[in-house]
Design an enzyme around this catalytic site. Sequence first.
Site, short mmCIF file in Angstrom:
data_model
loop_
_atom_site.label_atom_id
_atom_site.label_comp_id
_atom_site.label_asym_id
_atom_site.label_seq_id
_atom_site.Cartn_x
_atom_site.Cartn_y
_atom_site.Cartn_z
N GLU A 173 0.85 -1.20 0.00
CA GLU A 173 0.00 0.00 0.00
C GLU A 173 0.88 1.24 0.00
OE1 GLU A 173 -3.20 0.04 2.82
OE2 GLU A 173 -3.62 -2.07 2.51
N CYS A 278 -2.08 -7.37 5.76
CA CYS A 278 -1.44 -8.57 5.17
C CYS A 278 -0.55 -9.34 6.14
CB CYS A 278 -0.64 -8.15 3.94
SG CYS A 278 -1.62 -7.24 2.76
#
Length: 447
Positions: A173, A278
Amino acid sequence: MFDKCFHVAYRYNPRGIPRKQNMVNIAVIGAGYVGLTTGACLSYVGHNVTIADLNASRIAGLQKGEIPFVEPLLSEIVADGLRSERLTFVTGAINACKDAKFHFLCLPTPPDDDGSTDLSFFQTAVDEISEALQPNSIIINKSTVPVGTAKIINEQINRRDISIVSNPEFLAEGNAVNDFLSPSRIVIGAETREDARRVEELYSNIDAPVLLTGWESAELIKHTANAFLAMKLTFVNEIATLCEKTGADIQDVAKGIGYDPRIGASYLNPGPGWGGSCFPKDSSSLVHVARKVGFDFTLLEHTIQLNKKHVERTAGKVLNLLSKEKNSPKVAAWGLTFKAGTDDLRSSPAIEVLSHLIAEGIKICAYDPTVTGTIEQIPEVSIETDPYASVEDADVLVVLTEWEEFNELEMGKVANMMKSPSLVDTRNLFDREEMESVGFTYCGMGL
Ligand code: UGA
């Protein structure tokens, strides 16, 4: 079949991006973080892409070019796709699939209570599209799934003319578009070389090493990469603690080991603990996968536990500075997301640190460049839209993410606004001497 063998091929495309002669029709199921980046970038390199999602209001926004989260460059890439008409958004998976030969599954894989991965989004989508797929189509899984998922999907689809390929994403990200268009590698796990080559061709405009493997290896590569990085960060956070106890400086130690190419210089910055959507989920899932096949992955289990302990240790630094303050102590917190450059609050170590402080009855006022309103997990925290307002009368300022804009603030003014200026800098963003010169008691990580 070449399930167990693999080879590496280095590609170079001197013609640059985009080259349109290989254009194909692609469906992307899921307009979340991975799906949107994947679809928009595939259209950017020349393909015709239709992205589908169940969320009709998200799709309506995307049709107007509105990106539902913070991600640099994504709105430009989506705007480019909409302008060129190579990118279309529709509601419902089936509407994306009918004209495509390639179907990317970019669906949520949330954790179950025991750490295993919930594949129900996958199974529902596969059920929905299975009858509608054109003969010789390929279903490509992009999301992070436990090893064995491609096999499960293959059995579920039960059509000899449809192939399954595992093609994991490695998008961080805040850097997702770059990670897609200039990837460190492209991993393609397939049952046959022909399937792998067909998917490899989709990326022919992208210059990156391509690794062709079987399903299981591709799936395990993704989990292993995230688990390894999480372990590296835990190791660094542990060494940072050792630095504090021995008089060493983690920044020097990290630089000193990072020059060794066998170790590598990245992912060596200590922090409040690692988090995000994640690392925590994928590490737990890998532990669960191992347990299922009768292997105790103690190293990874300890990595997860040590990260929790490190978060507590980080909160302890703040509590330590507050220990003399008896009268309703107040903490100011800068940064709430799991790292800078995103508005993502999922499994944010910042929130975990603040939860520990709340449990001790501490009043908190926070500022984050991308967060407004109330945070569900910590509704007690009041959120300011101005960093200076957040520090008023605070006893300790804790910096939890590494936004560069924090470095641009007038720290002398900040110190003056606080009751007793102490700074816990969990990202080592500030210079100790500078902070002490403007009046702060400074506490970094591993310094
Ligand atoms: C991670 C991986 O980096 C991507 O390759 C992967 O594709 C992605 O997960 C995924 O599986 O989808 P992301 O979750 O965006 O990407 O986050 P990272 O930038 O890797 O950071 C993870 C955590 O480690 C954050 O809490 C961050 O603050 C922390 N971190 C990272 C440090 O504390 N120090 C560092 O030096 C680097």
